[in-house]
Structures are given as structure tokens and as C-alpha cells.
Design an enzyme around this catalytic site. Structure first.
Site, PDB file in Angstrom:
ATOM      1  NE  ARG A 103      -8.705 -12.654  -6.779  1.00  0.00           N
ATOM      2  CZ  ARG A 103      -9.417 -13.583  -5.082  1.00  0.00           C
ATOM      3  NH1 ARG A 103      -9.056 -13.142  -4.596  1.00  0.00           N
ATOM      4  NH2 ARG A 103     -10.830 -14.041  -6.437  1.00  0.00           N
ATOM      5  NE  ARG A 159     -15.719 -12.846  -8.726  1.00  0.00           N
ATOM      6  CZ  ARG A 159     -16.541 -13.624  -8.102  1.00  0.00           C
ATOM      7  NH1 ARG A 159     -17.412 -13.680  -8.351  1.00  0.00           N
ATOM      8  NH2 ARG A 159     -15.379 -15.568  -7.248  1.00  0.00           N
ATOM      9  NE  ARG A 197     -18.176 -18.498  -4.992  1.00  0.00           N
ATOM     10  CZ  ARG A 197     -17.218 -18.583  -5.636  1.00  0.00           C
ATOM     11  NH1 ARG A 197     -16.523 -18.789  -4.547  1.00  0.00           N
ATOM     12  NH2 ARG A 197     -16.692 -17.606  -5.612  1.00  0.00           N
ATOM     13  CE  LYS A 212      -8.948 -18.954  -4.938  1.00  0.00           C
ATOM     14  NZ  LYS A 212      -9.609 -18.439  -6.252  1.00  0.00           N
ATOM     15  NE  ARG A 253     -18.645 -14.187  -3.503  1.00  0.00           N
ATOM     16  CZ  ARG A 253     -17.473 -15.184  -3.315  1.00  0.00           C
ATOM     17  NH1 ARG A 253     -16.824 -15.611  -2.865  1.00  0.00           N
ATOM     18  NH2 ARG A 253     -16.702 -13.899  -3.908  1.00  0.00           N
TER      19      ARG A 253
HETATM   20  P1  AMP Z   1     -12.784 -14.029  -3.538  1.00  0.00           P
HETATM   21  O1  AMP Z   1     -13.705 -14.372  -1.977  1.00  0.00           O
HETATM   22  O2  AMP Z   1     -11.255 -14.246  -3.266  1.00  0.00           O
HETATM   23  O3  AMP Z   1     -13.825 -14.125  -4.342  1.00  0.00           O
HETATM   24  O4  AMP Z   1     -12.889 -12.563  -3.796  1.00  0.00           O
HETATM   25  C1  AMP Z   1     -13.530 -11.560  -4.101  1.00  0.00           C
HETATM   26  C2  AMP Z   1     -12.682 -10.194  -4.380  1.00  0.00           C
HETATM   27  O5  AMP Z   1     -13.048  -9.554  -2.866  1.00  0.00           O
HETATM   28  C3  AMP Z   1     -12.897 -10.645  -5.746  1.00  0.00           C
HETATM   29  O6  AMP Z   1     -13.182 -10.738  -6.218  1.00  0.00           O
HETATM   30  C4  AMP Z   1     -11.766  -8.666  -5.275  1.00  0.00           C
HETATM   31  O7  AMP Z   1     -12.200  -8.472  -5.912  1.00  0.00           O
HETATM   32  C5  AMP Z   1     -11.348  -8.793  -3.898  1.00  0.00           C
HETATM   33  N1  AMP Z   1     -10.071  -9.121  -3.596  1.00  0.00           N
HETATM   34  C6  AMP Z   1      -9.872 -10.746  -2.964  1.00  0.00           C
HETATM   35  N2  AMP Z   1      -8.749 -11.280  -2.371  1.00  0.00           N
HETATM   36  C7  AMP Z   1      -7.999 -10.013  -3.134  1.00  0.00           C
HETATM   37  C8  AMP Z   1      -6.557 -10.069  -3.620  1.00  0.00           C
HETATM   38  N3  AMP Z   1      -5.745 -10.636  -3.105  1.00  0.00           N
HETATM   39  N4  AMP Z   1      -6.069  -8.658  -4.299  1.00  0.00           N
HETATM   40  C9  AMP Z   1      -7.862  -7.671  -5.202  1.00  0.00           C
HETATM   41  N5  AMP Z   1      -8.617  -8.013  -5.059  1.00  0.00           N
HETATM   42  C10 AMP Z   1      -9.088  -9.170  -4.100  1.00  0.00           C
END
Ligand code: AMP
Length: 191
Positions: free
Chosen positions: A91, A147, A130, A16, A136
Site C-alpha cells: 500500500r 482511507r 459494505r 479486490k 466493519r
Molecule cells: P483492508 O481490509 O485491506 O481495507 O485493510 C483494513 C485496514 O488495515 C486498512 O485501512 C489499514 O488500516 C490496515 N492495513 C491493511 N493492509 C495494510 C497495509 N498493507 N499497510 C498498512 N496498513 C494496512
């Protein structure tokens, strides 16, 4: 002018973010990643960042009102752009409903939702790879598992939500980055 607002939908590691960045550049849209917004808050040790950090490091989802409050603050600052590409949000069903709520997100209309479909073993492989590159904190095997589980339990129901709204477009995310991007561009060019 009417904004083009796209949601990038897919499992963690489905590509994404990679695709959203290229789309933002080509179509002059604003890429909004809630994961990036949280990482910014965490690196600046803001109260929001400190609150979210523990949840994120465990692979959990930050509560909907906190996440969408942060998103709202960000997008009102950029309300004059051509449109947004939402990456990592919504999400949960509640988040999708909040985004559709005109009293919360004035004038925001989601045009289409692009679902990057990737098989599960591939997802796990990609995220662990990654982790090596980006280091990360939330890309360890345990958090990756959490996740991916959260994705199935909480995020997958959005497929039906957006199908009902006739907004869901499926993209084969198992192809290489260039092919996925070319499929996405065909969709956008036809809108
Ligand atoms: P991402 O970079 O999109 O994988 O986001 C990293 C982490 O941020 C996720 O595993 C969640 O813990 C938190 N996070 C990001 N976007 C959301 C969302 N829309 N709702 C809740 N938690 C989020």
C-alpha cells in the site's frame, strides 16, 4: 515450479477481496489479505493486534515494517503453495520495495499487478454499503474518507512503480462482479 504471485491493486471498495477469493479458488492460489491478518490479530487481542487496532479504526496505515513483518511470517508458513494473491498490500512505495527485496522475501517474485479501476464516487458508495453488511469498525464515513485519501496519497504512486516494471495490468472494475472476474481470468490464462 515457479510460483504465480499476483498483486490486487485498487482503492478500498474496488472489489479486490471479492475477486481475490474467487481467483484463489479457481487457480489454487493462496489469498493473503493484510486487512484480514490484522483483523485476526485484533480479534485475538495479540500485542500486534492491539498496536494496529487504533490506527485501523481511524483509517490510517499501519507502519510498513509492522505490516510486512506480519506478512512475512504468514507467507513463510505457506511457502510451498502455487503462489499468492496479495490483497491490500503493498500500500506504500516502501512496502513495494520491501516485497521486492530478496533479502526480506526470499524467492518472491511478483508476476503481475492487477489494477481494479473504479471511479471515486462508486468507491465511496460501495464501502458505505459494505459497512451496513459487514459492520466493519473502520467503514464509518470519516474513516472511509481517510482511507480513500490515503489511497491517493500513499498507494497511487505504486502505479508508476509497477508500470516501470511492466507488471501493471488495468481491469475495468466498474463492471459487475462476474464480468470483472471473467476479465481477470482472461489475463491469468494468458500468463
Ligand atoms: P483492508 O481490509 O485491506 O481495507 O485493510 C483494513 C485496514 O488495515 C486498512 O485501512 C489499514 O488500516 C490496515 N492495513 C491493511 N493492509 C495494510 C497495509 N498493507 N499497510 C498498512 N496498513 C494496512
Amino acid at each position: 515450479m515457479k510460483q504465480l504471485n499476483l498483486v490486487m491493486f485498487g482503492a478500498p471498495g474496488s472489489g479486490k477481496g471479492t475477486q481475490a477469493k474467487q481467483m484463489a479458488e479457481k487457480y489454487n492460489l493462496m489469498h493473503v489479505s493484510t486487512g484480514d491478518l490484522f483483523r485476526y490479530e485484533i480479534s485475538n487481542k495479540t500485542p500486534l493486534g492491539l498496536q494496529a487496532q487504533e490506527i485501523i479504526n481511524k483509517g490510517g496505515l499501519v507502519p510498513d515494517d509492522i505490516t510486512l513483518g506480519m506478512l512475512r511470517n504468514h507467507i513463510v508458513k505457506h511457502s510451498d503453495c502455487n503462489g499468492f494473491i496479495f490483497d491490500g498490500v503493498p500500500r506504500t512505495l516502501k512496502q513495494a520495495e520491501m516485497l521486492d527485496d530478496k533479502t526480506l522475501f526470499n524467492n518472491l517474485n511478483i508476476s503481475k499487478v492487477l489494477y481494479l479501476h473504479v471511479e471515486m464516487d462508486e468507491v465511496q458508495k460501495r464501502i458505505l454499503k459494505r459497512a451496513e453488511v459487514e459492520q466493519r469498525a473502520d467503514d464509518t464515513p470519516e474513516t472511509v474518507k481517510a482511507r480513500v485519501e490515503n489511497f491517493f496519497a500513499q498507494t497511487m504512486p505504486l502505479v508508476d512503480y509497477y508500470k516501470e516494471q511492466e507488471k501493471l495490468i488495468e481491469i475495468n472494475g466498474m463492471q459487475n462482479i462476474e464480468h470483472v472476474f471473467s476479465d481477470i481470468c482472461k489475463v491469468i490464462d494468458n500468463l
